[in-house]
Design a protein around this motif. Structure first.
Motif, PDB file in Angstrom:
ATOM      1  N   ILE A  94      39.613  45.416  47.219  1.00  0.00           N
ATOM      2  CA  ILE A  94      40.161  44.093  46.877  1.00  0.00           C
ATOM      3  C   ILE A  94      39.021  43.084  46.723  1.00  0.00           C
ATOM      4  O   ILE A  94      39.023  42.257  45.814  1.00  0.00           O
ATOM      5  CB  ILE A  94      41.182  43.633  47.939  1.00  0.00           C
ATOM      6  CG1 ILE A  94      42.387  44.586  47.954  1.00  0.00           C
ATOM      7  CG2 ILE A  94      41.648  42.200  47.671  1.00  0.00           C
ATOM      8  CD1 ILE A  94      43.340  44.401  49.135  1.00  0.00           C
ATOM      9  N   ALA A  95      38.007  43.177  47.601  1.00  0.00           N
ATOM     10  CA  ALA A  95      36.853  42.277  47.499  1.00  0.00           C
ATOM     11  C   ALA A  95      36.140  42.463  46.156  1.00  0.00           C
ATOM     12  O   ALA A  95      35.690  41.493  45.535  1.00  0.00           O
ATOM     13  CB  ALA A  95      35.883  42.533  48.653  1.00  0.00           C
ATOM     14  N   MET A  96      36.057  43.715  45.682  1.00  0.00           N
ATOM     15  CA  MET A  96      35.425  43.976  44.387  1.00  0.00           C
ATOM     16  C   MET A  96      36.196  43.292  43.261  1.00  0.00           C
ATOM     17  O   MET A  96      35.607  42.760  42.314  1.00  0.00           O
ATOM     18  CB  MET A  96      35.343  45.491  44.131  1.00  0.00           C
ATOM     19  CG  MET A  96      34.304  46.179  45.013  1.00  0.00           C
ATOM     20  SD  MET A  96      34.413  47.981  44.990  1.00  0.00           S
ATOM     21  CE  MET A  96      33.610  48.350  43.470  1.00  0.00           C
ATOM     22  N   VAL A  97      37.523  43.306  43.389  1.00  0.00           N
ATOM     23  CA  VAL A  97      38.355  42.617  42.398  1.00  0.00           C
ATOM     24  C   VAL A  97      38.108  41.108  42.456  1.00  0.00           C
ATOM     25  O   VAL A  97      37.927  40.442  41.432  1.00  0.00           O
ATOM     26  CB  VAL A  97      39.855  42.942  42.636  1.00  0.00           C
ATOM     27  CG1 VAL A  97      40.745  41.997  41.838  1.00  0.00           C
ATOM     28  CG2 VAL A  97      40.146  44.397  42.273  1.00  0.00           C
ATOM     29  N   LEU A  98      38.043  40.563  43.683  1.00  0.00           N
ATOM     30  CA  LEU A  98      37.903  39.113  43.851  1.00  0.00           C
ATOM     31  C   LEU A  98      36.596  38.593  43.262  1.00  0.00           C
ATOM     32  O   LEU A  98      36.547  37.486  42.716  1.00  0.00           O
ATOM     33  CB  LEU A  98      37.968  38.739  45.338  1.00  0.00           C
ATOM     34  CG  LEU A  98      39.317  38.965  46.029  1.00  0.00           C
ATOM     35  CD1 LEU A  98      39.208  38.556  47.493  1.00  0.00           C
ATOM     36  CD2 LEU A  98      40.422  38.180  45.343  1.00  0.00           C
ATOM     37  N   LEU A  99      35.530  39.385  43.381  1.00  0.00           N
ATOM     38  CA  LEU A  99      34.236  38.965  42.847  1.00  0.00           C
ATOM     39  C   LEU A  99      34.327  38.645  41.364  1.00  0.00           C
ATOM     40  O   LEU A  99      33.625  37.804  40.840  1.00  0.00           O
ATOM     41  CB  LEU A  99      33.206  40.092  43.049  1.00  0.00           C
ATOM     42  CG  LEU A  99      32.508  40.114  44.403  1.00  0.00           C
ATOM     43  CD1 LEU A  99      31.712  41.394  44.558  1.00  0.00           C
ATOM     44  CD2 LEU A  99      31.587  38.894  44.540  1.00  0.00           C
ATOM     45  N   GLN A 100      35.224  39.360  40.686  1.00  0.00           N
ATOM     46  CA  GLN A 100      35.333  39.175  39.242  1.00  0.00           C
ATOM     47  C   GLN A 100      36.372  38.127  38.881  1.00  0.00           C
ATOM     48  O   GLN A 100      36.488  37.729  37.727  1.00  0.00           O
ATOM     49  CB  GLN A 100      35.676  40.519  38.589  1.00  0.00           C
ATOM     50  CG  GLN A 100      34.790  41.614  39.155  1.00  0.00           C
ATOM     51  CD  GLN A 100      34.692  42.796  38.255  1.00  0.00           C
ATOM     52  OE1 GLN A 100      34.500  42.667  37.058  1.00  0.00           O
ATOM     53  NE2 GLN A 100      34.823  43.980  38.824  1.00  0.00           N
ATOM     54  N   ASN A 101      37.148  37.712  39.912  1.00  0.00           N
ATOM     55  CA  ASN A 101      38.110  36.640  39.751  1.00  0.00           C
ATOM     56  C   ASN A 101      39.021  36.793  38.530  1.00  0.00           C
ATOM     57  O   ASN A 101      39.090  35.904  37.684  1.00  0.00           O
ATOM     58  CB  ASN A 101      37.363  35.301  39.676  1.00  0.00           C
ATOM     59  CG  ASN A 101      38.264  34.159  40.122  1.00  0.00           C
ATOM     60  OD1 ASN A 101      39.276  34.392  40.791  1.00  0.00           O
ATOM     61  ND2 ASN A 101      37.926  32.955  39.727  1.00  0.00           N
ATOM     62  N   PRO A 102      39.728  37.905  38.407  1.00  0.00           N
ATOM     63  CA  PRO A 102      40.571  38.115  37.235  1.00  0.00           C
ATOM     64  C   PRO A 102      41.836  37.271  37.303  1.00  0.00           C
ATOM     65  O   PRO A 102      42.253  36.863  38.388  1.00  0.00           O
ATOM     66  CB  PRO A 102      40.928  39.603  37.347  1.00  0.00           C
ATOM     67  CG  PRO A 102      40.942  39.872  38.820  1.00  0.00           C
ATOM     68  CD  PRO A 102      39.861  38.987  39.402  1.00  0.00           C
TER      69      PRO A 102
END
Lengths: 259, 313
Positions: free
Chosen positions: B166-174
Motif C-alpha cells: 500500500i505504501a508503494m501505491v501511496l508514493l505514486q499518489n494515483p
C-alpha cells in the motif's frame, strides 16, 4: 468424555518457543467443538496431535479414558480409525492419480482386504451419504469441482466409521455457495451419525453455524472457552472480543467513516 | 481538479478470451461495462471463474500473451490502449494503483523494502534526494516504522507486506486504486486493520476505488455500489443497500443467502426461473448473446434472460 487433553505442550525443538502451551480441551460424545485462532495460534498443531500425526512434548491425551500415546499394537490399530481427518485442501489430501473409489476406501483395513467390487459398493454408499452420485467412482480428483472434492474427502473421513472427525479449515478454500452446501452436509452428517467434530478454524461464522462450544487459542495459549451462545452474547477476553469485532459479514457495520 | 461528471475510470464492453487446447477460444469475460466515479468505492463481487480479476488485467494491459481483450478503457476521459506500452506503464502505478491478494510474492524477495519503495518513488518522478524521506513518510502513513526500509519481505508478516504494498501505491499518489482481494490472505484481525487503513488513505488521498473480492461481507463494509459477476458476465449492479437487501438476480440472491453470518439465516431454496445464467445450470447455451437488461431504476440494473418472469421476491 471422549477426548480429554490435559496440559498439552508442543515444542518442535528444545530451543524453539512453545507452539502449544499447557492447553486443556475436552470433547464429549456427539459434540461439535471448535478450536479458533489466527495463524500461529497452534490450532492445526493441536489437530495433528489429536490425529497423532504429531506427538505432544508433554501433557496427556486421553481417548475414551485411555492414554493414546501408550497404545501399542492391536490397541493402537483399534484406536486409529476412530479419529479421522478432513483437511483444508482436498486437492492435496486426495491422490490425483487414484480414482475416487480407491481414495475413499483406503483408510479402512477391513475394506482393503475386500475385493474391488465390494470396495466399490462400499464407496458408492459413502458417496450417497455425502450427496454425490455413484457415477463418479471411477473419476479422478482433478475432474471434480472444489466442493465435490471436499465431499469426497468427507466420505473418505467417514469410511472407517470414526467417532471423531478433526476438520481443519475444510471450508476456507471453497466458494461461498459451495461452502454453504458443505456446511449443510456437515450438519446433516453430525445429526445422522452422532459423531463428534473438532472444527479447527479462524472463522467465527463457521463456529456459529456448526459448533456448540469453542476454545480460543492465541499464540499457543488457551485464552477463552465458552459456548457459542456465550460468545455471541459477548466474550470476556479482550482477544476474543477483537476477533469477534473483526468479522465482516453482511450484518457488520460499515467501516466507512470510522477510520 | 477532478471533474465529477466524468468517470475516473470507464470500462466499456470489456471482453477477454483465451484459446483452449483444441484451438477454439473461450470467453472468460463478456462485454462488461463499469465506471468508477470520483471518490466512490465500487465493489466487484464474484466467485472463482467469475472473471472479476480478468476485468482488472484487461483494463491495465496485464493479460498473458494468449489472452485476447476487446473493449474500451478511459481514464478521466482519455482512451487507453493496451498496445501503447509506454503510456500503459505510466498509467500503471502512477495513475492507477494496484494491490493484489498475495503481497509477499508480489514483492521481490531478495531486495530490501527500501530499494523497492525507491523504485516506486522513481516511477513517480520523486527527485532522488527526496526518495528516502518520501519512503519513510509513506511507511508512516501505513503505520510502519522507518526501520522496515532495511528489511526483506521474508522478514515481515503478510499483514506488514500488504502495508508495504500500500505504501508503494501511496508514493505514486494515483487517483484510482484497484484492490483485488487485498485482505483474503490475511488473518481476520489483520484484515480489519488493513481495511480501516485503506479507507483512511482513500479519503485522505481522494482516491476512487475498485474493491474486488469473493467475500460479500468485505465488499459490503466498504463499497458504495456493488457489481455482481458470474461466469464472465456482469449480472447485477446497484447500491450496496439494494444489492444486499433487495437482490434481484437469482445468482445474487444465492450469494446473499449463502454469505457467512454470525447469526445464520434460513436460506430459501433457489427457484428455477429458466435463466441460462443460473448457478448450477450445466452449461450456457453456445449461441448466447449478452443477456437483455432489466432496469429497475437507474441505480439498480439486472441482466438476465428471464427478466420478465421477475426474479424479485
Amino acid at each position: 468424555m471422549l477426548i480429554e487433553c490435559t496440559d498439552i505442550s508442543k515444542q518442535f525443538s528444545r530451543r524453539s518457543p512453545r507452539v502449544l502451551d499447557e492447553v486443556n480441551i475436552a470433547v464429549d460424545h456427539n459434540e461439535a467443538v471448535a478450536i479458533v485462532g489466527e495463524s500461529g495460534a497452534g490450532k492445526s498443531t493441536l489437530g495433528r496431535i489429536l490425529l497423532q500425526l504429531e506427538t505432544a512434548t508433554s501433557g496427556s491425551y486421553r481417548f475414551e479414558g485411555r492414554e493414546v500415546s501408550s497404545l501399542r499394537g492391536s490397541a493402537y490399530r483399534e484406536w486409529r480409525p476412530k479419529v479421522q481427518a478432513v483437511m483444508q485442501n482436498p486437492r492435496a489430501s486426495l491422490n490425483p492419480r487414484q480414482p475416487i473409489w480407491v481414495s475413499i476406501t483406503e483408510p479402512l483395513e477391513a475394506l482393503r482386504r475386500m475385493g474391488a467390487q465390494q470396495r466399490k459398493r462400499a464407496a458408492g454408499d459413502l458417496l450417497e451419504r455425502v450427496g454425490l452420485p455413484a457415477g463418479i467412482l471411477q473419476r479422478y480428483p482433478g475432474q471434480l469441482s472444489g466442493g465435490q472434492r471436499q465431499r469426497v474427502a468427507i466420505a473418505r473421513g467417514l469410511s472407517s466409521d470414526p467417532k471423531v472427525l478433526v476438520l481443519d479449515e475444510p471450508l476456507s478454500a471453497l466458494d461461498v455457495s459451495a461452502r454453504a452446501q458443505i456446511i449443510e452436509l456437515l450438519a446433516q452428517v453430525h445429526r445422522d451419525l452422532q459423531l463428534s467434530y473438532v472444527f479447527i478454524t479462524h472463522d467465527l461464522t463457521t463456529v456459529t453455524e456448526l459448533c456448540s462450544r469453542l476454545y480460543v487459542l492465541q499464540r499457543g495459549r488457551l485464552v477463552e472457552e465458552m459456548t457459542t451462545e456465550q460468545m455471541l452474547a459477548g466474550p470476556e477476553h479482550e482477544y476474543t472480543k477483537k476477533l469477534l469485532s473483526s468479522v465482516l459479514t453482511l450484518d457488520s457495520p460499515s467501516i466507512r467513516g470510522v477510520a | 481538479m477532478t471533474r465529477q461528471d466524468i468517470p475516473l475510470l470507464e470500462m466499456r464492453k470489456m471482453s477477454v478470451s483465451f484459446p483452449t487446447q483444441s484451438g477454439e477460444r473461450i470467453e472468460v469475460l463478456s462485454e462488461v461495462s463499469l465506471n468508477i466515479w470520483p471518490s466512490e468505492v465500487l465493489g466487484v463481487v464474484g466467485e472463482s471463474g467469475s472473471g472479476k480479476s480478468m476485468l482488472t488485467f484487461a483494463s491495465l494491459g496485464l493479460l498473458p500473451k494468449t489472452g485476447r481483450a476487446s473493449g474500451e478503457v478511459r481514464l478521466r476521459g482519455e482512451a487507453l490502449h493496451a498496445q501503447h506500452k509506454r503510456r500503459m506503464s505510466q498509467v500503471r502505478g502512477r495513475e492507477i494503483g494496484l494491490i493484489v491478494q498475495e503481497p509477499t510474492p508480489s514483492l521481490n524477495p531478495v531486495r530490501r523494502i527500501g530499494s523497492q519503495l525507491a523504485e516506486s518513488a522513481r516511477h513517480a518522478r520523486i527527485p532522488a534526494d527526496q526518495i528516502k524521506s518520501a519512503s519513510i513518510r509513506a511507511l508512516d502513513e501505513v503505520n510502519l516504522p522507518a526501520e522496515v526500509l532495511g528489511r526483506y519481505p521474508g522478514e515481515l508478516s503478510g499483514g506488514m507486506n500488504q502495508r508495504v504494498a500500500i505504501a508503494m501505491v501511496l508514493l505514486q499518489n494515483p487517483g484510482v486504486l484497484i484492490a483485488d482481494e487485498p485482505t483474503t490472505a490475511l488473518d481476520v484481525t489483520t484484515q480489519y486493520e488493513v481495511m480501516q487503513l485503506l479507507e483512511g488513505l482513500r479519503v485522505q488521498h481522494e482516491m476512487g476505488m475498485m474493491l474486488i473480492s469473493h467475500d460479500l461481507g468485505v465488499i459490503k463494509a466498504m463499497a458504495d455500489r456493488i457489481a455482481v459477476m458470474y461466469r464472465g458476465h456482469l449480472v447485477e449492479l446497484g447500491t450496496t443497500e439494494d444489492i444486499v437487501s433487495r437482490p434481484r438476480h437469482p445468482y445474487t440472491q444465492t450469494l446473499v443467502a449463502s454469505a457467512p453470518r454470525l447469526h445464520p439465516i434460513e436460506a430459501a431454496p433457489l427457484q428455477d426461473s429458466g435463466c441460462p445464467l443460473l448457478p448450477g445450470d450445466p452449461q450456457l447455451s453456445d449461441d448466447h448473446d449478452h443477456p437483455p437488461t432489466l432496469e429497475r431504476d437507474r441505480r439498480h440494473v439486472v441482466w438476465c434472460w428471464d427478466a420478465h418472469h421477475g426474479h424479485a421476491r
